[in-house]
Design an enzyme around this catalytic site. Structure first.
Site, short mmCIF file in Angstrom:
data_model
loop_
_atom_site.label_atom_id
_atom_site.label_comp_id
_atom_site.label_asym_id
_atom_site.label_seq_id
_atom_site.Cartn_x
_atom_site.Cartn_y
_atom_site.Cartn_z
N ASP A 120 34.81 26.90 71.89
CA ASP A 120 33.70 26.76 72.84
C ASP A 120 33.93 25.55 73.73
O ASP A 120 33.83 24.40 73.29
CB ASP A 120 32.38 26.61 72.07
CG ASP A 120 31.16 26.56 72.98
OD1 ASP A 120 31.33 26.67 74.21
OD2 ASP A 120 30.04 26.42 72.46
N HIS B 59 30.48 30.84 73.07
CA HIS B 59 29.32 29.96 73.21
C HIS B 59 28.03 30.67 72.79
O HIS B 59 26.97 30.03 72.71
CB HIS B 59 29.20 29.50 74.66
CG HIS B 59 28.14 28.47 74.90
ND1 HIS B 59 28.13 27.24 74.27
CD2 HIS B 59 27.02 28.49 75.69
CE1 HIS B 59 27.08 26.54 74.67
NE2 HIS B 59 26.38 27.28 75.52
N SER C 25 23.06 24.74 73.28
CA SER C 25 23.55 24.45 74.63
C SER C 25 22.70 23.35 75.27
O SER C 25 22.64 22.23 74.75
CB SER C 25 23.54 25.74 75.46
OG SER C 25 24.27 25.59 76.65
#
Length: 570
Positions: A423, A490, A366
């Site tokens: 995602d 995610h 991320s």
């Protein structure tokens, strides 16, 4: 689509007669459950004849795919009855002999029975669940839910380590996914998990002095942590926020521990990998101010250099997202910037291990994925004679524009982006102006390069992904719900679960996937299919009872190892 029933005579002796209803067929599949092998419930029908020896020797099926594929033959939308009727008389004549053979050699009969079911097709969820219930033995389920991770056998990378480190942009290793590369990707993902654990164990930062080094539960004991890394937001919250919401605590602090540098110091592992590896692992967004920086998505120029376009046309400036750049470059009250910490530690380690074969592997999830790309770019740009540098990112957003992507490539930085198609974080920023639009304008509209460069230089949201891509899909997992939510798609553990089961694009989840579902159930239980959550609850209840009786522990999750076994140990 028409599907014909063309079974061997042994299987026909079992399934002679009219087509069963959907419910009858599903109930036949549930006739004997491998999760409860002591109960046998065979449908009472004169047209289903199974020898006593076959019933006695009926054992759990080893391959989920073979049974699921085989059931299509029974549940096809239509059956070619003409072919079936032509063969029925001959099959009935051979029935007595086949049953006699099955009594003499029931294992062969059972094998032929499975082969007769080995076709493909479309399935309802009820039939899939019925098959899964019959296929998953208690031993298999217990292994999947075990806290102890299992890994593929250790292989020596040796002279091929540069190939696995991206020297050829992982050409020929992604489709199908190479077994050694799969294990390396999972291993680097677990370094990021260790960063998350270390941060949440002690997230608060002192305000009046430099922080102490964090303890990191490394997943690989052959590595040693050499440096703690901190990121600082360029913005802060007003002072009245602490008085209004004092319980927020570390969530509102400007500087936070974000990762670490570790180096391999085990000679056997160095020999196996073919070099001494330096790992930089960075976690994802965790604090309020990190989120605030994430949404500052205007592009800013990273330096005065520009990428020279062909034929001396309009120069393309390298730009990156404002928020990512601020987190990477801002100093804290008692901590250096992330940029300064990383480059200084890399120089120190290069000097310490001068003369050895070294590699730098930067990995992040991320926000950490975006910062990993920035770190790799700066190392190759500002550290003379830097070792081969590769980046493995999970669920990473776009970082910069096409000029920045070109600079990453020209500097020799190798980036492998592991992406889940479901995602949405991997599609931002630059949802509308990105590398896809750039390709469309070039290939379909035939826009000139100079026009495109002008757009890139002047549009504040013209983003482009960097490096190579390994694309996964959470819908391919037989354990996750098809409608898994945004957080699950995610989630880092979900990513490692998908990597462990990935074979090639559009291929089913690999049957011999070894990664435990224990952590996935713990973190994303609402997105795991009910079959596995219900069975897991009974096993965890048993584990809880044993923990209370033997150790007095309050939860079976507390038995999860703080330092996971190294993949290289197997």
């Amino acid at each position: 689509m028409q599907a014909g029933l063309n079974l061997p005579h042994q299987a026909s002796s079992i399934f002679v007669g009219n087509r069963r209803s959907f419910k009858r067929q599903a109930s036949f599949l549930r006739g004997r459950s491998n999760l409860n092998p002591t109960v046998t419930r065979w449908p009472s029908s004169k047209k289903i004849s199974i020898s006593a020896s076959l019933t006695k020797e009926f054992k759990p099926v080893d391959s989920l795919q073979s049974q699921i594929a085989g059931l299509d033959k029974l549940l096809g939308n239509s059956i070619n009855r003409s072919v079936h009727d032509q063969q029925q008389q001959k099959q009935q004549q051979q029935q007595q002999q086949s049953v006699g053979n099955s009594r003499n050699n029931p294992r062969n009969n059972y094998k032929r029975f499975l082969e007769a079911l080995n076709l493909t097709g479309m399935w309802s969820e009820r039939v899939k669940q019925a098959v899964e219930e019959n296929l998953m033995s208690p031993k298999q389920l217990q292994r999947l839910l075990s806290p102890s991770q299992k890994y593929s056998p250790r292989n020596i990378l040796g002279s091929r380590w540069q190939e696995y480190h991206g020297s050829n942009d992982w050409a020929g290793l992604l489709d199908p996914l190479d077994e050694n590369l799969r294990r390396e990707i999972v291993r680097y993902g677990e370094f990021i998990q260790a960063a998350y654990v270390a941060f949440h164990d002690d997230p608060a930062m002192p305000t009046d002095q430099a922080p102490l080094p964090h303890h990191v539960p490394l997943p690989d004991r052959s590595y040693t942590v050499t440096k703690s890394l901190y990121a600082t937001s360029s913005v802060g919250l007003p002072g009245w926020v602490d008085s209004v919401a004092p319980d927020l605590g570390w969530m509102t602090q400007r500087s936070s521990w974000i990762g670490y540098v570790a180096v391999c110091d085990d000679q056997k592992e160095i020999q196996r990998m073919g070099r001494r590896d330096i790992v930089i692992a960075l976690r994802g967004t965790s604090t309020c101010l990190e989120w605030a920086e994430n949404v500052r998505d205007l592009l800013v120029s990273v330096d005065d250099d520009s990428d020279e376009s062909p034929h001396g046309q309009e120069r393309l400036q390298a730009k990156v997202e404002c928020g990512f750049w601020n987190l990477y470059k801002t100093k804290g009250a008692h901590t250096p910037s992330l940029s300064e910490s990383i480059t200084q530690e890399v120089r120190r380690l290069m000097k310490l291990y001068k003369g050895e074969a070294l590699s730098i592997t930067i990995t992040g999830h991320s926000l950490g994925a975006a910062l990993s790309v920035l770190a790799a770019d700066e190392i190759k740009k500002s550290v003379p004679n830097a070792p081969p540098t590769a980046v493995f990112t999970f669920g990473g957003p776009r970082v910069g524009n096409r000029g920045f992507a070109n600079r990453i490539k020209s500097n020799g930085v190798k980036v492998l982006r592991i992406v889940n198609s479901q995602d949405m974080i991997t599609r931002v920023p630059g949802m509308f102006v990105n590398e896809s639009l750039d390709h469309k304008l070039r290939e379909e509209v035939k826009a000139s390069t100079s026009v495109l460069n002008i757009l890139d230089n002047n549009m504040p949201w013209a983003y482009a992904h960097v490096g190579s891509e390994l694309r996964l899909d959470s819908k391919m997992s037989p354990y996750l719900k098809p409608n898994a939510d945004v957080a699950c798609c995610h989630d880092l553990e979900a990513y490692l679960h998908l990597v462990d089961g990935f074979l090639a694009p559009h291929c089913p989840f690999r049957a011999d996937a070894k990664r435990s579902l224990f952590k996935l159930l713990h973190e994303q239980g609402a997105n795991v299919k009910k079959l596995y959550t219900s069975k897991a609850s009974s096993l965890l209840k048993l584990s809880l009872e044993r923990s209370n009786s033997n150790k007095g522990l309050g939860s079976p999750l507390s038995s999860y190892p703080s330092c996971l076994p190294s993949p290289s140990a197997y």
